[in-house]
Scaffold this motif. Structure first.
Motif, PDB file in Angstrom:
ATOM      1  N   ARG A 114      54.320  10.372  39.483  1.00 11.87           N
ATOM      2  CA  ARG A 114      54.322  11.875  39.141  1.00 11.87           C
ATOM      3  C   ARG A 114      55.517  12.482  40.005  1.00 11.87           C
ATOM      4  NH1 ARG A 114      48.888  14.280  38.749  1.00 11.87           N
ATOM      5  NH2 ARG A 114      50.295  15.551  37.315  1.00 11.87           N
ATOM      6  N   THR A 115      56.045  13.700  39.879  1.00 18.85           N
ATOM      7  CA  THR A 115      57.024  14.511  40.539  1.00 18.85           C
ATOM      8  C   THR A 115      57.107  14.240  41.990  1.00 18.85           C
ATOM      9  OG1 THR A 115      58.239  16.502  40.341  1.00 18.85           O
ATOM     10  CG2 THR A 115      56.148  16.772  40.527  1.00 18.85           C
ATOM     11  N   ARG A 116      58.391  14.433  42.411  1.00 20.50           N
ATOM     12  CA  ARG A 116      58.477  14.489  43.745  1.00 20.50           C
ATOM     13  C   ARG A 116      58.686  15.877  44.269  1.00 20.50           C
ATOM     14  NH1 ARG A 116      57.118   9.179  43.707  1.00 20.50           N
ATOM     15  NH2 ARG A 116      57.279   8.707  45.646  1.00 20.50           N
ATOM     16  N   CYS A 117      58.470  16.982  43.631  1.00 22.27           N
ATOM     17  CA  CYS A 117      58.335  18.276  44.021  1.00 22.27           C
ATOM     18  C   CYS A 117      57.673  18.306  45.192  1.00 22.27           C
ATOM     19  CB  CYS A 117      57.996  19.296  43.075  1.00 22.27           C
ATOM     20  SG  CYS A 117      57.601  20.924  43.584  1.00 22.27           S
ATOM     21  N   VAL A 118      58.150  19.082  46.284  1.00 23.82           N
ATOM     22  CA  VAL A 118      57.780  18.700  47.688  1.00 23.82           C
ATOM     23  C   VAL A 118      56.415  19.603  47.734  1.00 23.82           C
ATOM     24  CG1 VAL A 118      59.570  18.389  49.199  1.00 23.82           C
ATOM     25  CG2 VAL A 118      58.907  20.712  48.538  1.00 23.82           C
ATOM     26  N   TYR A 119      56.153  20.801  47.156  1.00 22.28           N
ATOM     27  CA  TYR A 119      55.003  21.532  47.081  1.00 22.28           C
ATOM     28  C   TYR A 119      53.815  20.817  46.187  1.00 22.28           C
ATOM     29  CZ  TYR A 119      58.630  25.055  47.958  1.00 22.28           C
ATOM     30  OH  TYR A 119      59.584  25.804  48.753  1.00 22.28           O
ATOM     31  N   PHE A 120      54.025  19.851  45.137  1.00 18.10           N
ATOM     32  CA  PHE A 120      53.341  19.149  44.470  1.00 18.10           C
ATOM     33  C   PHE A 120      52.560  18.332  45.606  1.00 18.10           C
ATOM     34  CE2 PHE A 120      52.099  15.370  42.312  1.00 18.10           C
ATOM     35  CZ  PHE A 120      51.216  15.682  41.389  1.00 18.10           C
ATOM     36  N   GLN A 121      53.228  17.696  46.497  1.00 21.22           N
ATOM     37  CA  GLN A 121      52.930  16.696  47.498  1.00 21.22           C
ATOM     38  C   GLN A 121      52.202  17.351  48.674  1.00 21.22           C
ATOM     39  OE1 GLN A 121      56.485  14.354  47.815  1.00 21.22           O
ATOM     40  NE2 GLN A 121      55.626  12.958  46.222  1.00 21.22           N
ATOM     41  N   PRO A 126      50.412  26.373  47.289  1.00 19.96           N
ATOM     42  CA  PRO A 126      50.067  26.435  45.966  1.00 19.96           C
ATOM     43  C   PRO A 126      50.708  25.544  44.782  1.00 19.96           C
ATOM     44  CG  PRO A 126      50.977  28.528  46.765  1.00 19.96           C
ATOM     45  CD  PRO A 126      50.916  27.325  47.898  1.00 19.96           C
ATOM     46  N   CYS A 127      50.397  25.049  43.816  1.00 23.19           N
ATOM     47  CA  CYS A 127      51.290  24.482  42.890  1.00 23.19           C
ATOM     48  C   CYS A 127      50.474  24.336  41.349  1.00 23.19           C
ATOM     49  CB  CYS A 127      51.473  23.081  43.291  1.00 23.19           C
ATOM     50  SG  CYS A 127      52.221  21.790  42.092  1.00 23.19           S
ATOM     51  N   ASN A 128      51.043  24.916  40.500  1.00 24.13           N
ATOM     52  CA  ASN A 128      50.436  24.916  39.060  1.00 24.13           C
ATOM     53  C   ASN A 128      50.133  23.611  38.564  1.00 24.13           C
ATOM     54  OD1 ASN A 128      50.063  27.878  38.555  1.00 24.13           O
ATOM     55  ND2 ASN A 128      52.253  27.968  38.093  1.00 24.13           N
ATOM     56  N   LYS A 129      51.049  22.675  39.007  1.00 20.60           N
ATOM     57  CA  LYS A 129      50.692  21.277  38.262  1.00 20.60           C
ATOM     58  C   LYS A 129      49.342  20.556  39.245  1.00 20.60           C
ATOM     59  CE  LYS A 129      54.251  18.378  37.314  1.00 20.60           C
ATOM     60  NZ  LYS A 129      53.707  18.238  35.944  1.00 20.60           N
ATOM     61  N   ARG A 130      49.344  20.860  40.229  1.00 27.16           N
ATOM     62  CA  ARG A 130      48.163  20.094  41.002  1.00 27.16           C
ATOM     63  C   ARG A 130      47.043  21.126  41.020  1.00 27.16           C
ATOM     64  NH1 ARG A 130      47.819  21.881  45.833  1.00 27.16           N
ATOM     65  NH2 ARG A 130      50.218  21.943  46.339  1.00 27.16           N
ATOM     66  N   GLY A 135      50.165  29.107  40.910  1.00 27.23           N
ATOM     67  CA  GLY A 135      51.413  29.675  41.363  1.00 27.23           C
ATOM     68  C   GLY A 135      52.436  28.478  41.235  1.00 27.23           C
ATOM     69  N   CYS A 136      53.586  28.978  41.496  1.00 25.07           N
ATOM     70  CA  CYS A 136      54.763  27.832  41.544  1.00 25.07           C
ATOM     71  C   CYS A 136      56.004  28.442  42.579  1.00 25.07           C
ATOM     72  CB  CYS A 136      55.799  27.560  40.280  1.00 25.07           C
ATOM     73  SG  CYS A 136      57.157  26.710  40.484  1.00 25.07           S
ATOM     74  N   PRO A 137      55.628  27.641  43.867  1.00 24.54           N
ATOM     75  CA  PRO A 137      56.311  28.507  44.807  1.00 24.54           C
ATOM     76  C   PRO A 137      57.796  27.824  44.824  1.00 24.54           C
ATOM     77  CG  PRO A 137      54.813  26.855  45.794  1.00 24.54           C
ATOM     78  CD  PRO A 137      54.407  27.090  44.330  1.00 24.54           C
ATOM     79  N   ALA A 138      58.174  26.783  44.122  1.00 23.19           N
ATOM     80  CA  ALA A 138      59.461  26.110  43.909  1.00 23.19           C
ATOM     81  C   ALA A 138      60.504  27.139  43.311  1.00 23.19           C
ATOM     82  CB  ALA A 138      59.334  24.687  43.233  1.00 23.19           C
ATOM     83  N   ILE A 139      60.043  28.035  42.552  1.00 25.49           N
ATOM     84  CA  ILE A 139      60.683  28.712  41.710  1.00 25.49           C
ATOM     85  C   ILE A 139      61.623  29.654  42.803  1.00 25.49           C
ATOM     86  CG2 ILE A 139      61.044  30.932  40.271  1.00 25.49           C
ATOM     87  CD1 ILE A 139      58.595  29.602  38.767  1.00 25.49           C
ATOM     88  N   ASP A 153      58.003  29.349  33.115  1.00 24.61           N
ATOM     89  CA  ASP A 153      57.715  30.223  34.544  1.00 24.61           C
ATOM     90  C   ASP A 153      56.659  29.644  35.423  1.00 24.61           C
ATOM     91  OD1 ASP A 153      59.661  32.138  33.864  1.00 24.61           O
ATOM     92  OD2 ASP A 153      58.192  33.220  32.732  1.00 24.61           O
ATOM     93  N   ALA A 154      56.028  28.554  34.724  1.00 23.19           N
ATOM     94  CA  ALA A 154      54.868  27.950  35.486  1.00 23.19           C
ATOM     95  C   ALA A 154      55.335  26.779  36.229  1.00 23.19           C
ATOM     96  CB  ALA A 154      53.812  27.502  34.327  1.00 23.19           C
ATOM     97  N   CYS A 155      56.452  26.129  35.806  1.00 26.26           N
ATOM     98  CA  CYS A 155      56.747  24.805  36.719  1.00 26.26           C
ATOM     99  C   CYS A 155      58.313  24.692  36.235  1.00 26.26           C
ATOM    100  CB  CYS A 155      56.001  23.702  36.203  1.00 26.26           C
ATOM    101  SG  CYS A 155      56.327  22.074  36.934  1.00 26.26           S
ATOM    102  N   VAL A 156      58.850  24.088  37.388  1.00 27.90           N
ATOM    103  CA  VAL A 156      60.412  23.804  37.619  1.00 27.90           C
ATOM    104  C   VAL A 156      60.650  22.210  37.917  1.00 27.90           C
ATOM    105  CG1 VAL A 156      61.142  26.099  37.385  1.00 27.90           C
ATOM    106  CG2 VAL A 156      60.935  24.821  39.702  1.00 27.90           C
ATOM    107  N   ALA A 157      59.414  21.513  37.670  1.00 22.16           N
ATOM    108  CA  ALA A 157      59.701  20.097  38.223  1.00 22.16           C
ATOM    109  C   ALA A 157      60.558  19.437  37.565  1.00 22.16           C
ATOM    110  CB  ALA A 157      58.189  19.570  38.665  1.00 22.16           C
ATOM    111  N   THR A 158      60.986  18.100  37.952  1.00 28.72           N
ATOM    112  CA  THR A 158      61.644  17.154  37.338  1.00 28.72           C
ATOM    113  C   THR A 158      60.742  15.860  37.287  1.00 28.72           C
ATOM    114  OG1 THR A 158      62.981  16.432  39.456  1.00 28.72           O
ATOM    115  CG2 THR A 158      64.025  17.794  37.561  1.00 28.72           C
TER     116      THR A 158
HETATM  117  S1  SF4 Z   1      57.864  22.956  40.450  1.00 24.87           S
HETATM  118 FE1  SF4 Z   1      56.055  24.591  40.869  1.00 24.87          FE
HETATM  119  S2  SF4 Z   1      54.342  24.094  39.639  1.00 24.87           S
HETATM  120 FE2  SF4 Z   1      55.873  22.501  39.227  1.00 24.87          FE
HETATM  121  S3  SF4 Z   1      54.991  20.861  40.790  1.00 24.87           S
HETATM  122 FE3  SF4 Z   1      56.436  22.050  41.852  1.00 24.87          FE
HETATM  123  S4  SF4 Z   1      55.474  23.747  42.736  1.00 24.87           S
HETATM  124 FE4  SF4 Z   1      53.986  22.681  41.271  1.00 24.87          FE
END
Ligand code: SF4
Ligand SMILES: Cc1cc2nc3c(=O)[nH]c(=O)nc-3n(C[C@H](O)[C@H](O)[C@H](O)COP(=O)(O)OP(=O)(O)OC[C@H]3O[C@@H](n4cnc5c(N)ncnc54)[C@H](O)[C@@H]3O)c2cc1C
Length: 312
Positions: A114-121, A126-130, A135-139, A153-158
């Motif tokens: 799964r993505t290493r986005c810090v908010y997902f972990q 908040p995190c739209n993926k999890r 919401g998506c605080p990473a934006i 607009d919902a997710c910018v993860a890699t």
């Molecule tokens: S980019 Fe946003 S929605 Fe996607 S994993 Fe990170 S915080 Fe969650």
């Protein structure tokens, strides 16, 4: 960690039965167990797929190679068939994780990490993926390592896998239990308005192997730019493979999927320079506030790798 039930599947059929009934597959555990410790993944049941006999690398009748989903990253990187015919796969594997992790981690698990986005972990965020809809605080927040292409607009993860980038360039085929196949780069999906789904797989789908088509005729290269020389995920990476007058290209670290560079490939076929091809591929990039440097990196990496390969 929440309590969960553990069982070991004796064969593919019983693994799939457990998966269809809601169990999560456990392979090397290097990603799943970490996420369970963090409370990001909370399965009630885990089924160990480590002893299904999916640990062989064999030649196919068509001249390609079949890799069992349970083959360890280190074993695949060192396999003579891979070193000789698909060096880009070996290079991508060795560019990832660490020696210890590669000894544990499997090919199937690597593709589905799964993505290493810090908010997902971080379950306090908040995190739209999890947590869909949260919401998506990473934006607006920490997004230096995140996407410049194909995000929403919902997710910018890699997507973090290096191997997936090499497989996307090689047109590998992912084989699922039951006979269904998925052609790379189509395994992973862009986030759209449902980033909770990383791939096109359905719950309970079990990857049993990867098929590599017959080897291409020219040189191959995987190149990865990262913050440290080891033990770090790609800021940007590129997999490139030459086939006659054609070249296959894929980028990593730039999108929710391994990004196959169809536009650049087409431009090169039409006689574009390396710089023009890279610019065409990246024309739709939308960097975020703090990751515009990835656009320069991706362009330079494409141009330099193409230049290297044509002088090999
Ligand atoms: S980019 Fe946003 S929605 Fe996607 S994993 Fe990170 S915080 Fe969650
Ligand atoms: C510190 C650190 C650095 C890392 N650096 C890199 C890096 O630079 N590049 C890189 O590519 N990776 C990197 N990794 C990630 C590592 O490669 C993955 O954790 C590993 O490949 C996952 O494989 P696994 O067998 O342990 O999967 P698991 O953790 O067992 O499973 C991962 C996911 O895949 C699912 N799964 C496993 N097998 C199957 C199957 N056969 N069919 C269907 N679903 C399945 C599981 O249910 C789970 O959702 C790093 C990891 C760590 C901890």
């Amino acid at each position: 960690m929440r309590p969960f039930e553990y069982s070991r599947a004796a064969d593919v059929a019983s693994a799939v039965g457990a998966g269809r009934a809601g169990a999560r597959y456990l392979a090397g555990g290097t990603n799943l167990v970490d996420l369970m410790r963090l409370g990001v993944e909370t399965p009630d049941r885990v089924v160990d797929v480590g002893r299904l006999g999916l640990d062989e690398v064999t030649e196919t009748d068509g001249g390609g190679v079949r890799i069992g989903a349970g083959v360890r990253m280190s074993d695949l990187a060192a396999h003579p068939l891979i070193l000789e015919r698909y060096p880009v796969v070996s290079q991508a594997l060795l560019a990832g994780a660490s020696g210890q992790l590669r000894n544990m981690a499997t090919i199937g698990g690597n593709l589905l990490q799964r993505t290493r986005c810090v908010y997902f972990q971080d379950v306090s965020k908040p995190c739209n993926k999890r947590a869909p809809g949260s919401g998506c605080p990473a934006i607006e927040g920490e997004h230096r390592g995140l996407a410049i292409l194909g995000h929403s607009d919902a997710c910018v993860a890699t997507h973090p896998s290096d191997l997936a980038v090499a497989l996307a360039a090689l047109d590998a085929i992912v084989q699922l239990a039951g006979g269904r196949t998925v052609a790379m780069p189509g395994l992973h999906r862009l986030p759209g308005d449902d980033p909770s789904r990383d791939t096109v797989l359905e719950p309970g789908d079990l990857i049993v192997g990867i098929e590599l088509p017959p080897p291409l005729s020219g040189p191959q290269r995987y190149r990865k730019v990262r913050d440290r020389a080891s033990f770090a995920f790609a800021l940007v990476s590129v997999a490139a493979a030459v086939d006659g007058s054609d070249v296959r290209l894929a980028l990593g670290g730039v999108a929710h999927v391994p990004w196959r560079c169809f536009t650049a490939e087409e431009a090169l076929r039409g006689g574009a320079s390396f710089e023009q091809a890279a610019d065409a591929e990246l024309a739709d990039a939308r960097p975020l506030r703090d990751n515009g440097f990835k656009l320069t990196l991706a362009r330079n990496l494409l141009v330099r790798t193409l230049d290297d390969l044509t002088h090999t």
